[in-house]
Motif scaffolding. Structure first.
Motif, PDB file in Angstrom:
ATOM      1  N   SER A 152      -1.798   2.517  -4.944  1.00 27.56           N
ATOM      2  CA  SER A 152      -0.428   3.004  -4.777  1.00 27.56           C
ATOM      3  C   SER A 152       0.575   1.900  -5.099  1.00 27.56           C
ATOM      4  CB  SER A 152      -0.206   3.504  -3.345  1.00 27.56           C
ATOM      5  OG  SER A 152      -1.049   4.603  -3.054  1.00 27.56           O
ATOM      6  N   ASP A 172      -8.016   4.796  -5.775  1.00 20.30           N
ATOM      7  CA  ASP A 172      -8.691   3.835  -4.910  1.00 20.30           C
ATOM      8  C   ASP A 172     -10.204   3.865  -5.119  1.00 20.30           C
ATOM      9  OD1 ASP A 172      -6.331   2.964  -3.855  1.00 20.30           O
ATOM     10  OD2 ASP A 172      -6.526   4.011  -1.938  1.00 20.30           O
ATOM     11  N   PRO A 195       2.301   8.660  -3.828  1.00 17.57           N
ATOM     12  CA  PRO A 195       1.130   8.995  -3.006  1.00 17.57           C
ATOM     13  C   PRO A 195      -0.069   9.494  -3.820  1.00 17.57           C
ATOM     14  CG  PRO A 195       3.116   9.811  -1.960  1.00 17.57           C
ATOM     15  CD  PRO A 195       3.515   9.338  -3.330  1.00 17.57           C
ATOM     16  N   ASP A 254      -2.961  -2.064  -3.166  1.00 16.94           N
ATOM     17  CA  ASP A 254      -3.923  -1.023  -3.533  1.00 16.94           C
ATOM     18  C   ASP A 254      -3.394  -0.262  -4.739  1.00 16.94           C
ATOM     19  OD1 ASP A 254      -1.947   0.647  -2.556  1.00 16.94           O
ATOM     20  OD2 ASP A 254      -3.172   1.565  -0.989  1.00 16.94           O
ATOM     21  N   GLN A 284      -3.163   7.276  -4.806  1.00 13.46           N
ATOM     22  CA  GLN A 284      -4.268   6.983  -3.895  1.00 13.46           C
ATOM     23  C   GLN A 284      -5.610   7.433  -4.460  1.00 13.46           C
ATOM     24  OE1 GLN A 284      -3.315   7.618   0.543  1.00 13.46           O
ATOM     25  NE2 GLN A 284      -1.797   8.864  -0.497  1.00 13.46           N
ATOM     26  N   GLN A 312     -12.553  10.700  -0.542  1.00 13.27           N
ATOM     27  CA  GLN A 312     -12.376   9.342  -0.044  1.00 13.27           C
ATOM     28  C   GLN A 312     -12.555   9.275   1.471  1.00 13.27           C
ATOM     29  OE1 GLN A 312      -8.897   7.265  -1.520  1.00 13.27           O
ATOM     30  NE2 GLN A 312      -8.874   8.470  -3.390  1.00 13.27           N
ATOM     31  N   THR A 319       0.855  -1.180   0.000  1.00 12.01           N
ATOM     32  CA  THR A 319       0.000   0.000   0.000  1.00 12.01           C
ATOM     33  C   THR A 319       0.892   1.230   0.000  1.00 12.01           C
ATOM     34  OG1 THR A 319      -0.192  -0.187   2.413  1.00 12.01           O
ATOM     35  CG2 THR A 319      -1.914  -1.217   1.098  1.00 12.01           C
ATOM     36  N   VAL A 320       0.337   2.388   0.281  1.00 10.44           N
ATOM     37  CA  VAL A 320       1.055   3.628  -0.015  1.00 10.44           C
ATOM     38  C   VAL A 320       2.409   3.717   0.689  1.00 10.44           C
ATOM     39  CG1 VAL A 320      -0.221   4.933   1.752  1.00 10.44           C
ATOM     40  CG2 VAL A 320       0.884   6.140  -0.145  1.00 10.44           C
ATOM     41  N   LEU A 375      -8.710  13.183  -2.184  1.00 16.52           N
ATOM     42  CA  LEU A 375      -8.513  12.462  -0.933  1.00 16.52           C
ATOM     43  C   LEU A 375      -9.570  12.848   0.095  1.00 16.52           C
ATOM     44  CD1 LEU A 375      -4.618  12.444  -0.591  1.00 16.52           C
ATOM     45  CD2 LEU A 375      -6.131  10.729  -1.603  1.00 16.52           C
ATOM     46  N   HIS A 391     -11.417   0.921  -1.913  1.00 16.42           N
ATOM     47  CA  HIS A 391     -12.225   1.820  -1.096  1.00 16.42           C
ATOM     48  C   HIS A 391     -13.646   1.278  -0.927  1.00 16.42           C
ATOM     49  CE1 HIS A 391     -14.326   5.644  -0.123  1.00 16.42           C
ATOM     50  NE2 HIS A 391     -13.181   5.932   0.462  1.00 16.42           N
TER      51      HIS A 391
END
Length: 333
Positions: free
Chosen positions: A66, A275, A269, A64, A272, A306, A29-30, A303, A132
């Protein structure tokens, strides 16, 4: 054979006869993706007479967008060096993520590594890649389908007069299509009523970009036709995107759909934002998309969506979208 843990102990490097094996962490992931992408090119340089790179996914059970972005960067890095890259021991969930984004064609599984796959239960095999909650929501998808059907009905009613206006104003096709990046960075083709001259993509390099960062904007873009300015002002040019919503490439509400050339400039980053599915509208639409000049502001809005997402939040953004469209300052520049 030598093995070296990376500084953050998430990736284990093994070198044998010019082959670099990278054992990836349990989650990509990120945080892990940033570390992997930052170290990858340096790890390649450390190996003398590098013949091949193998990504060992034996420990990696989730990934994910990222993580997908980090893999895209790794694929480009080895392509520049003309070094083969392959994968070992892909969990079913990780393979599904690669398959959804088309990366399984660029990151093939090493021959005979299937036997190294961890044993997963049938339920685990069917589990989707890490994503997500909005993508997993059946109610949100139902809202998208209902909204898309209504929108396509409106599109059908307006198609003929809009088509005549577009064709009389400028020669060329009625509809414009372009490849965009959606959920998990997967490519799809977006549809709009054409608002620019037919050779707009060819002329893009001659138009100054007034935006900062990984997206393009010009308030007085000379490629936009007279009818196109009206279409953009009223957002009528976006009506065909209800088809993208109906088939699941987009949602009624989501993040701004990005172009592949924008994505090539992304830091990890920023991935993201993939997602969630891109939206016909969203935070960027209702918070002054025409005035946004900095890509970092786009990322912040994506973001924020989200983080705040709920079905009620989607409904509020839909209502605010209608208010924006009715205002005199609506529409894209």
């Amino acid at each position: 054979m030598t093995a070296h843990p990376s500084p953050d102990a998430t990736v284990v490097r093994t070198v044998q006869n010019g082959v670099l094996i990278l054992q990836l962490p349990p989650r990509l992931t990120v945080t892990e993706a940033v570390a992997f992408r930052a170290g990858f090119c340096g790890w390649l340089e450390e190996v003398e007479d590098l013949r091949e790179v193998i990504l060992d996914f034996g420990r990696t059970a989730s990934i994910d967008s990222s993580g997908i972005g980090a893999l895209v960067g790794a694929i480009k890095a080895v392509q520049e060096r003309a070094v083969p890259l392959c994968a070992w021991s892909l969990h079913r969930q990780v393979f599904l993520a690669l398959q959804l984004t088309g990366l399984e064609k660029l990151l093939p599984m090493a021959a005979h590594s299937e036997g190294l796959l961890p044993q997963l239960s049938h339920v685990e095999d069917q589990r989707p890649p890490l994503t997500h909650p909005s993508v997993r929501s059946g109610i949100k998808r139902f809202m998208d389908i209902c909204g898309a059907l209504i929108g396509l009905g409106i599109t059908a009613l307006l198609f003929l007069p809009l088509a005549v206006a577009i064709r009389l104003d400028s020669p060329g096709p009625i509809l414009f299509s372009q490849v965009r990046c959606g959920w998990m960075g997967r490519h799809f083709r977006i549809w709009k009523f054409r608002s620019m001259v037919s050779d707009a993509e060819t002329l893009k390099g001659s138009v100054a970009n007034q935006a900062k960062g990984a997206f393009f904007k010009n308030d007085n873009d000379p490629r936009i036709t007279k009818v196109g300015r009206i279409l953009r002002k009223t957002s009528l040019d976006e009506l065909p995107q209800f088809w993208n919503v109906l088939i699941g490439d987009m949602s009624l509400i989501g993040t701004r759909p990005a172009t592949p050339d924008e994505v090539r400039r992304y830091a990890i980053p920023s991935w993201q934002r993939f997602d969630v599915r891109p939206g016909l509208s969203g935070e960027w639409q209702v918070n002054g998309r025409s005035s946004i000049r900095d890509f970092e502001d786009v990322i912040k809005l994506d973001l924020r969506y989200q983080q705040n997402w709920s079905l009620g939040y989607d409904l509020r953004l839909i209502a605010r979208t209608f208010l924006v469209l009715l205002s005199k300052d609506s529409g894209a520049a």
